[in-house]
Design a protein around this motif. Sequence first.
Motif, PDB file in Angstrom:
ATOM      1  N   ILE A 169      31.203-104.299  32.025  1.00 34.43           N
ATOM      2  CA  ILE A 169      32.624-104.070  31.741  1.00 34.43           C
ATOM      3  C   ILE A 169      33.364-103.965  33.069  1.00 34.43           C
ATOM      4  O   ILE A 169      33.019-103.162  33.932  1.00 34.43           O
ATOM      5  CB  ILE A 169      32.837-102.795  30.917  1.00 34.43           C
ATOM      6  CG1 ILE A 169      32.142-102.918  29.554  1.00 34.43           C
ATOM      7  CG2 ILE A 169      34.340-102.527  30.728  1.00 34.43           C
ATOM      8  CD1 ILE A 169      32.187-101.641  28.725  1.00 34.43           C
ATOM      9  N   VAL A 170      34.386-104.796  33.226  1.00 32.32           N
ATOM     10  CA  VAL A 170      35.229-104.782  34.419  1.00 32.32           C
ATOM     11  C   VAL A 170      36.532-104.093  34.034  1.00 32.32           C
ATOM     12  O   VAL A 170      37.142-104.436  33.020  1.00 32.32           O
ATOM     13  CB  VAL A 170      35.502-106.221  34.914  1.00 32.32           C
ATOM     14  CG1 VAL A 170      36.456-106.218  36.092  1.00 32.32           C
ATOM     15  CG2 VAL A 170      34.199-106.914  35.277  1.00 32.32           C
ATOM     16  N   LEU A 171      36.943-103.115  34.832  1.00 30.72           N
ATOM     17  CA  LEU A 171      38.156-102.359  34.538  1.00 30.72           C
ATOM     18  C   LEU A 171      39.250-102.668  35.541  1.00 30.72           C
ATOM     19  O   LEU A 171      38.980-102.872  36.730  1.00 30.72           O
ATOM     20  CB  LEU A 171      37.869-100.858  34.562  1.00 30.72           C
ATOM     21  CG  LEU A 171      36.850-100.341  33.553  1.00 30.72           C
ATOM     22  CD1 LEU A 171      36.610 -98.851  33.764  1.00 30.72           C
ATOM     23  CD2 LEU A 171      37.305-100.622  32.129  1.00 30.72           C
ATOM     24  N   GLY A 172      40.498-102.677  35.052  1.00 36.87           N
ATOM     25  CA  GLY A 172      41.662-102.824  35.913  1.00 36.87           C
ATOM     26  C   GLY A 172      42.450-101.526  35.886  1.00 36.87           C
ATOM     27  O   GLY A 172      42.667-100.955  34.816  1.00 36.87           O
ATOM     28  N   PHE A 173      42.854-101.062  37.049  1.00 35.46           N
ATOM     29  CA  PHE A 173      43.570 -99.799  37.172  1.00 35.46           C
ATOM     30  C   PHE A 173      44.960-100.000  37.747  1.00 35.46           C
ATOM     31  O   PHE A 173      45.177-100.888  38.574  1.00 35.46           O
ATOM     32  CB  PHE A 173      42.811 -98.842  38.105  1.00 35.46           C
ATOM     33  CG  PHE A 173      41.539 -98.304  37.528  1.00 35.46           C
ATOM     34  CD1 PHE A 173      41.532 -97.102  36.850  1.00 35.46           C
ATOM     35  CD2 PHE A 173      40.344 -99.002  37.672  1.00 35.46           C
ATOM     36  CE1 PHE A 173      40.350 -96.602  36.313  1.00 35.46           C
ATOM     37  CE2 PHE A 173      39.162 -98.505  37.154  1.00 35.46           C
ATOM     38  CZ  PHE A 173      39.173 -97.303  36.463  1.00 35.46           C
ATOM     39  N   GLU A 174      45.855 -99.146  37.333  1.00 42.88           N
ATOM     40  CA  GLU A 174      47.140 -98.980  37.989  1.00 42.88           C
ATOM     41  C   GLU A 174      47.180 -97.501  38.371  1.00 42.88           C
ATOM     42  O   GLU A 174      47.314 -96.643  37.486  1.00 42.88           O
ATOM     43  CB  GLU A 174      48.289 -99.343  37.067  1.00 42.88           C
ATOM     44  CG  GLU A 174      49.633 -99.353  37.773  1.00 42.88           C
ATOM     45  CD  GLU A 174      50.721 -99.910  36.889  1.00 42.88           C
ATOM     46  OE1 GLU A 174      51.309 -99.110  36.128  1.00 42.88           O
ATOM     47  OE2 GLU A 174      50.959-101.121  36.951  1.00 42.88           O
ATOM     48  N   GLY A 175      46.949 -97.219  39.626  1.00 42.15           N
ATOM     49  CA  GLY A 175      46.759 -95.827  40.042  1.00 42.15           C
ATOM     50  C   GLY A 175      45.460 -95.316  39.443  1.00 42.15           C
ATOM     51  O   GLY A 175      44.409 -95.934  39.596  1.00 42.15           O
ATOM     52  N   ASP A 176      45.536 -94.212  38.717  1.00 41.60           N
ATOM     53  CA  ASP A 176      44.358 -93.641  38.054  1.00 41.60           C
ATOM     54  C   ASP A 176      44.244 -94.056  36.595  1.00 41.60           C
ATOM     55  O   ASP A 176      43.342 -93.610  35.890  1.00 41.60           O
ATOM     56  CB  ASP A 176      44.408 -92.104  38.121  1.00 41.60           C
ATOM     57  CG  ASP A 176      44.253 -91.587  39.544  1.00 41.60           C
ATOM     58  OD1 ASP A 176      43.684 -92.321  40.375  1.00 41.60           O
ATOM     59  OD2 ASP A 176      44.705 -90.457  39.815  1.00 41.60           O
ATOM     60  N   THR A 177      45.150 -94.909  36.142  1.00 38.66           N
ATOM     61  CA  THR A 177      45.213 -95.278  34.730  1.00 38.66           C
ATOM     62  C   THR A 177      44.537 -96.627  34.484  1.00 38.66           C
ATOM     63  O   THR A 177      44.835 -97.610  35.184  1.00 38.66           O
ATOM     64  CB  THR A 177      46.686 -95.360  34.265  1.00 38.66           C
ATOM     65  OG1 THR A 177      47.329 -94.121  34.561  1.00 38.66           O
ATOM     66  CG2 THR A 177      46.787 -95.655  32.791  1.00 38.66           C
ATOM     67  N   ILE A 178      43.656 -96.674  33.504  1.00 39.10           N
ATOM     68  CA  ILE A 178      43.041 -97.946  33.108  1.00 39.10           C
ATOM     69  C   ILE A 178      44.093 -98.756  32.355  1.00 39.10           C
ATOM     70  O   ILE A 178      44.643 -98.302  31.355  1.00 39.10           O
ATOM     71  CB  ILE A 178      41.815 -97.722  32.210  1.00 39.10           C
ATOM     72  CG1 ILE A 178      40.727 -96.951  32.959  1.00 39.10           C
ATOM     73  CG2 ILE A 178      41.266 -99.070  31.717  1.00 39.10           C
ATOM     74  CD1 ILE A 178      39.569 -96.522  32.086  1.00 39.10           C
ATOM     75  N   VAL A 179      44.388 -99.954  32.849  1.00 38.30           N
ATOM     76  CA  VAL A 179      45.385-100.808  32.212  1.00 38.30           C
ATOM     77  C   VAL A 179      44.776-102.093  31.661  1.00 38.30           C
ATOM     78  O   VAL A 179      45.448-102.846  30.954  1.00 38.30           O
ATOM     79  CB  VAL A 179      46.551-101.145  33.169  1.00 38.30           C
ATOM     80  CG1 VAL A 179      47.331 -99.887  33.529  1.00 38.30           C
ATOM     81  CG2 VAL A 179      46.057-101.862  34.420  1.00 38.30           C
ATOM     82  N   SER A 211      38.176-110.370  39.688  1.00 41.00           N
ATOM     83  CA  SER A 211      37.088-109.377  39.667  1.00 41.00           C
ATOM     84  C   SER A 211      35.912-109.860  38.829  1.00 41.00           C
ATOM     85  O   SER A 211      34.753-109.676  39.208  1.00 41.00           O
ATOM     86  CB  SER A 211      37.601-108.039  39.128  1.00 41.00           C
ATOM     87  OG  SER A 211      38.550-107.491  40.001  1.00 41.00           O
ATOM     88  N   CYS A 212      36.206-110.484  37.707  1.00 44.49           N
ATOM     89  CA  CYS A 212      35.142-111.019  36.845  1.00 44.49           C
ATOM     90  C   CYS A 212      34.396-112.151  37.543  1.00 44.49           C
ATOM     91  O   CYS A 212      33.169-112.223  37.495  1.00 44.49           O
ATOM     92  CB  CYS A 212      35.719-111.492  35.513  1.00 44.49           C
ATOM     93  SG  CYS A 212      36.351-110.161  34.464  1.00 44.49           S
ATOM     94  N   ALA A 223      29.722-114.293  40.229  1.00 44.44           N
ATOM     95  CA  ALA A 223      29.210-115.020  41.401  1.00 44.44           C
ATOM     96  C   ALA A 223      28.097-114.227  42.082  1.00 44.44           C
ATOM     97  O   ALA A 223      27.120-114.809  42.569  1.00 44.44           O
ATOM     98  CB  ALA A 223      30.342-115.304  42.377  1.00 44.44           C
ATOM     99  N   THR A 224      28.215-112.912  42.092  1.00 44.01           N
ATOM    100  CA  THR A 224      27.175-112.052  42.663  1.00 44.01           C
ATOM    101  C   THR A 224      25.845-112.254  41.944  1.00 44.01           C
ATOM    102  O   THR A 224      24.785-112.080  42.535  1.00 44.01           O
ATOM    103  CB  THR A 224      27.606-110.570  42.569  1.00 44.01           C
ATOM    104  OG1 THR A 224      28.804-110.410  43.322  1.00 44.01           O
ATOM    105  CG2 THR A 224      26.547-109.637  43.104  1.00 44.01           C
ATOM    106  N   THR A 255      50.006-110.804  37.483  1.00 43.88           N
ATOM    107  CA  THR A 255      49.194-110.212  38.538  1.00 43.88           C
ATOM    108  C   THR A 255      47.936-109.555  37.995  1.00 43.88           C
ATOM    109  O   THR A 255      46.845-109.763  38.535  1.00 43.88           O
ATOM    110  CB  THR A 255      50.028-109.180  39.321  1.00 43.88           C
ATOM    111  OG1 THR A 255      51.187-109.829  39.830  1.00 43.88           O
ATOM    112  CG2 THR A 255      49.243-108.596  40.461  1.00 43.88           C
ATOM    113  N   ILE A 256      48.057-108.763  36.937  1.00 41.08           N
ATOM    114  CA  ILE A 256      46.878-108.059  36.423  1.00 41.08           C
ATOM    115  C   ILE A 256      45.857-109.051  35.849  1.00 41.08           C
ATOM    116  O   ILE A 256      44.658-108.897  36.058  1.00 41.08           O
ATOM    117  CB  ILE A 256      47.230-106.952  35.402  1.00 41.08           C
ATOM    118  CG1 ILE A 256      46.008-106.087  35.079  1.00 41.08           C
ATOM    119  CG2 ILE A 256      47.807-107.529  34.128  1.00 41.08           C
ATOM    120  CD1 ILE A 256      45.508-105.247  36.183  1.00 41.08           C
ATOM    121  N   MET A 257      46.309-110.084  35.165  1.00 42.77           N
ATOM    122  CA  MET A 257      45.377-111.072  34.612  1.00 42.77           C
ATOM    123  C   MET A 257      44.653-111.799  35.738  1.00 42.77           C
ATOM    124  O   MET A 257      43.435-111.986  35.692  1.00 42.77           O
ATOM    125  CB  MET A 257      46.097-112.067  33.700  1.00 42.77           C
ATOM    126  CG  MET A 257      45.171-113.101  33.095  1.00 42.77           C
ATOM    127  SD  MET A 257      43.894-112.419  32.012  1.00 42.77           S
ATOM    128  CE  MET A 257      44.823-112.268  30.499  1.00 42.77           C
TER     129      MET A 257
END
Length: 144
Positions: A34-44, A101-102, A107-108, A93-95
């Motif tokens: 699971i990859v998470l996106g944050f805005e500050g401390d908030t998961i968006v 990130s995904c 790739a890793t 931007t978030i997408m």
Amino acid sequence: MVLNIISRESGRKENLGWYDQYAKLADTINVRDIVLGFEGDTIVAAAITYFKNNGSPVGDDLPWATTIGDDVGGVTCICIADERPNMAIPGSTIMIRMLDSCIRALATNGMRKLFIDAMKGGDQGFQELGFQKWAAYREVWRNV
């Protein structure tokens, strides 16, 4: 916390099965997918990555990426919180950051190509990001 967001957002957007995919990963080693996106401390935002032979039950349910090739990883159930509806647009931007990130995570693990699944609302904007349409499907129901 993530499951609460997924439950709320998938319910609002009628994304059937999304909660189930995230729930399968909770409290397992596969939560790393699971990859998470944050805005500050908030998961968006959140997304699930998967690839062949990584042990994730998501790959069992969504075999499309591995059907294409052994070096193809998948991203599915990209969930972006409705508080910022413009962030869910492919060129937002978030997408773009979520996809980046995904891609890095895949790739890793040796993946060279990316398949995006479960994009409710269509593929609008993804070609501009370099994606090609592989197939189209839709939900079809019938009373029995």
